[in-house]
Design a protein around this motif. Structure first.
Motif, PDB file in Angstrom:
ATOM      1  N   LEU B   6      69.024   7.556  85.588  1.00 38.41           N
ATOM      2  CA  LEU B   6      67.658   8.035  85.356  1.00 38.41           C
ATOM      3  C   LEU B   6      67.181   7.600  83.974  1.00 38.41           C
ATOM      4  N   LEU B   7      68.070   7.774  83.020  1.00 38.85           N
ATOM      5  CA  LEU B   7      67.748   7.454  81.629  1.00 38.85           C
ATOM      6  C   LEU B   7      68.841   6.557  81.091  1.00 38.85           C
ATOM      7  N   GLU B   8      68.427   5.488  80.453  1.00 38.58           N
ATOM      8  CA  GLU B   8      69.418   4.621  79.843  1.00 38.58           C
ATOM      9  C   GLU B   8      69.025   4.414  78.381  1.00 38.58           C
ATOM     10  N   VAL B   9      69.967   4.603  77.519  1.00 39.28           N
ATOM     11  CA  VAL B   9      69.703   4.478  76.079  1.00 39.28           C
ATOM     12  C   VAL B   9      70.561   3.351  75.554  1.00 39.28           C
ATOM     13  N   LYS B  10      69.918   2.403  74.883  1.00 42.64           N
ATOM     14  CA  LYS B  10      70.657   1.243  74.383  1.00 42.64           C
ATOM     15  C   LYS B  10      70.519   1.122  72.874  1.00 42.64           C
ATOM     16  N   ASP B  11      71.599   1.312  72.176  1.00 41.84           N
ATOM     17  CA  ASP B  11      71.679   1.059  70.735  1.00 41.84           C
ATOM     18  C   ASP B  11      70.522   1.720  69.974  1.00 41.84           C
ATOM     19  N   LEU B  12      70.272   2.979  70.298  1.00 42.34           N
ATOM     20  CA  LEU B  12      69.132   3.695  69.720  1.00 42.34           C
ATOM     21  C   LEU B  12      69.361   3.984  68.239  1.00 42.34           C
ATOM     22  N   ARG B  13      68.354   3.622  67.435  1.00 46.44           N
ATOM     23  CA  ARG B  13      68.452   3.854  65.995  1.00 46.44           C
ATOM     24  C   ARG B  13      67.201   4.569  65.490  1.00 46.44           C
ATOM     25  N   LYS B  14      67.416   5.433  64.518  1.00 48.19           N
ATOM     26  CA  LYS B  14      66.271   6.094  63.887  1.00 48.19           C
ATOM     27  C   LYS B  14      66.549   6.289  62.403  1.00 48.19           C
ATOM     28  N   VAL B  21      69.494   8.348  60.614  1.00 48.49           N
ATOM     29  CA  VAL B  21      69.931   9.521  61.376  1.00 48.49           C
ATOM     30  C   VAL B  21      70.681   9.114  62.640  1.00 48.49           C
ATOM     31  N   LEU B  22      70.130   8.151  63.365  1.00 46.46           N
ATOM     32  CA  LEU B  22      70.810   7.640  64.553  1.00 46.46           C
ATOM     33  C   LEU B  22      71.249   6.214  64.267  1.00 46.46           C
ATOM     34  N   GLN B  23      72.539   5.964  64.443  1.00 41.42           N
ATOM     35  CA  GLN B  23      73.054   4.658  64.038  1.00 41.42           C
ATOM     36  C   GLN B  23      73.560   3.868  65.232  1.00 41.42           C
ATOM     37  N   GLY B  24      72.770   3.846  66.285  1.00 44.48           N
ATOM     38  CA  GLY B  24      73.155   3.055  67.444  1.00 44.48           C
ATOM     39  C   GLY B  24      73.810   3.920  68.500  1.00 44.48           C
ATOM     40  N   ILE B  25      72.980   4.540  69.329  1.00 46.89           N
ATOM     41  CA  ILE B  25      73.502   5.397  70.396  1.00 46.89           C
ATOM     42  C   ILE B  25      73.224   4.732  71.736  1.00 46.89           C
ATOM     43  N   THR B  59      63.467   3.662  65.569  1.00 43.58           N
ATOM     44  CA  THR B  59      63.238   2.474  64.740  1.00 43.58           C
ATOM     45  C   THR B  59      63.990   1.269  65.292  1.00 43.58           C
ATOM     46  N   GLY B  60      64.847   1.506  66.283  1.00 48.55           N
ATOM     47  CA  GLY B  60      65.544   0.375  66.894  1.00 48.55           C
ATOM     48  C   GLY B  60      66.130   0.786  68.231  1.00 48.55           C
ATOM     49  N   GLY B  61      66.463  -0.214  69.038  1.00 46.80           N
ATOM     50  CA  GLY B  61      67.063   0.068  70.330  1.00 46.80           C
ATOM     51  C   GLY B  61      66.014   0.388  71.372  1.00 46.80           C
ATOM     52  N   SER B  62      66.472   0.813  72.546  1.00 41.62           N
ATOM     53  CA  SER B  62      65.500   1.058  73.605  1.00 41.62           C
ATOM     54  C   SER B  62      65.907   2.247  74.474  1.00 41.62           C
ATOM     55  N   VAL B  63      64.887   2.841  75.072  1.00 46.90           N
ATOM     56  CA  VAL B  63      65.100   3.916  76.039  1.00 46.90           C
ATOM     57  C   VAL B  63      64.481   3.454  77.349  1.00 46.90           C
ATOM     58  N   ILE B  64      65.258   3.503  78.424  1.00 46.04           N
ATOM     59  CA  ILE B  64      64.749   3.074  79.719  1.00 46.04           C
ATOM     60  C   ILE B  64      64.756   4.280  80.644  1.00 46.04           C
TER      61      ILE B  64
END
Lengths: 229, 245
Positions: B6-14, B21-25, B59-64
């Motif tokens: 349903l949700l895919e998170v790729k290398d999420l950064r903030k 705060v988020l270093q690649g989730i 600030t980086g990565g993607s949410v699908i």
């Protein structure tokens, strides 16, 4: 007592001098009412532009213009603004003085209303905004249905205060030769050379007007507070 | 894992300024899953959750979400958010509206239901969360637990495909935690996909299908509740669990 009746007759009854007061009263009411309306429209517009800029970073130009407007309106005396609008801006056109006064006081009040409303918008918890957005409402819908109603309720006392100030400030309208309540009383004083009667009468009428206005604002405040029981 | 992704998170950064705060989730959340996210305060778990419906802009990565990259420029965020419910720590019920209007506002204004349908649905939902007599009350008149149950009902009124819970019981008095967790348990049993940031280890253990430990902006460990709590492998998770259990 006889003296009081004589004074009263001299100032108000003889030659129908009370009509100066009536005319002034009507003009003061008209100016105040329409200036409040102009002030509310301008004030809400400026507040929405300014807080949208603060929240979203957009409308840079609009925000800049609003800040100039606020600086000028709040940084110069109302009387100077009135004189400039009458003798400079509308110098060459022939328009009713009451209209000039409405423009001047409306523009002036708008600046204060804007900052009051903006403080109200900022006082609404950010969570309210986020909850609206998280449901899929867009920025405008969230502001319109959730933030602004709460902001308005929060600032109602301050807005009421601003309208009281505005009402009393219209007493400088005499400077452009307009017969407002103050000027009307002053005309009588000029004719009869008695100060007490016309000035106290004028003061009492202002007092009544302000009391009535406060009453209305209080009533509205109480009605809007139903959700706090 | 079960069902479709349903949700895919790729290398999420903030990043907030210099602070990352988020270093690649990266992770996937499948339909019907109940994912509990735990971690020390300030670890980024709330930021992660809020990135899933873009209340925080990564600030980086993607949410699908449902096959669509919602972090891509030009995405209609409002449309996406209609399908992703969110429940907040501070409830955030609309203070100016009655409970019924709280629930019906979004479906009506977004044109998903007419007023009458929405009111009918609100009535059903109020019954479901056990507060059928509160339709005309205002949020200020309710207890914390009641507010949170209404907040869940408000979220459900949009028929979301997934619900995000941001520490839903952390602002509650202890005696009210149970009623909210009970409701969440029922939702999970009904098959709702849920992502829950929580400090309730009991809930994570009993209800979650997967538990995720986030620390210093990365997922340190994720596993089934049983493995997660009984055989934690990550050193920081072991330390964390020894403090909270």
């Amino acid at each position: 007592m006889q003296n009081f009746i004589n004074e009263f007759t001299l100032n108000f009854i003889e030659k129908n001098r009370y009509q100066y007061i009536i005319e002034g009263f009507v003009n003061t009411l008209i100016i105040s009412l329409f200036a409040v309306l102009v002030g509310i429209v301008i004030g809400f517009l400026v507040a929405i532009i300014r807080s949208s800029h603060d929240k979203t970073g957009r409308m840079k130009a609009g925000n800049f213009i609003c800040r100039i407007y606020l600086t000028v309106m709040r940084g110069t005396p109302t009387m100077i603004q009135l004189l400039i609008i009458y003798y400079v801006i509308f110098a060459t056109v022939n328009i009713p003085k009451v209209f000039v006064a409405v423009v001047a006081f409306g523009l002036n009040s708008g600046a204060y209303v804007a900052e009051i409303v903006r403080s109200g918008i900022m006082s609404v918890d950010e969570g309210q905004f986020e909850a609206g957005r998280s449901l899929g409402l867009n920025y405008r819908q969230t502001m319109q249905f959730i933030v602004m109603p709460q902001a308005f309720k929060n600032v109602l006392p301050a807005l009421g205060n601003e309208f009281i100030v505005l009402l009393k400030e219209t007493s400088i309208s005499g400077y452009i030769g307009l017969t407002d309540l103050t000027h009307g009383g002053d005309i009588i004083r000029g004719i009869t050379f008695s100060a007490f009667m016309p000035l106290v009468a004028v003061a009492l009428i202002y007092l009544l007007l302000v009391t009535g206005l406060s009453w209305c604002v209080n009533k509205l405040e109480r009605r809007l507070r139903v959700n706090e029981r | 894992m079960s069902g479709n992704v349903l949700l895919e998170v790729k290398d999420l950064r903030k990043d907030f300024g210099d602070h990352s705060v988020l270093q690649g989730i990266s992770t996937q959340i499948c339909q019907g899953e109940v994912v509990a996210i735990i971690g020390p305060s300030g670890c980024g778990k709330s930021t992660f959750l809020r990135s899933l419906n873009l209340l925080e802009t990564p600030t980086g990565g993607s949410v699908i979400f449902e096959g669509k990259e919602i972090t891509a420029p030009g995405t209609d965020v409002n449309k996406i958010r209609q399908k992703i419910g969110m429940v907040f720590q501070q409830f955030n019920l609309f203070a100016n509206l009655t409970i019924e209007d709280n629930i019906t506002l979004a479906p009506v204004k977004l044109g998903l239901m007419d007023k009458e349908q929405a009111q009918k649905r609100a009535k059903e939902l109020l019954g479901r969360v056990g507060l059928p007599d509160k339709a005309d009350a205002y949020p200020a008149m309710l207890s914390g637990g009641q507010k949170q149950r209404i907040a869940i009902a408000r979220s459900l009124a949009m028929n979301p495909d997934v619900m995000l819970f941001d520490e839903p019981t952390s602002a509650l008095d202890p005696e009210m935690v149970g009623e909210v967790l009970e409701l969440m348990k029922e939702l999970a049993a009904d098959g709702m996909t849920m992502v829950v940031v929580t400090h309730e280890m009991g809930f994570a253990r009993e209800v979650a299908t997967r538990v995720m430990f986030i620390d210093e902006g990365v997922i340190c460990e994720e596993n089934t509740p049983q493995e997660f709590f009984e055989h934690p492998r990550n050193q920081r998770l072991q330390d964390f669990l020894s403090k909270v259990l």
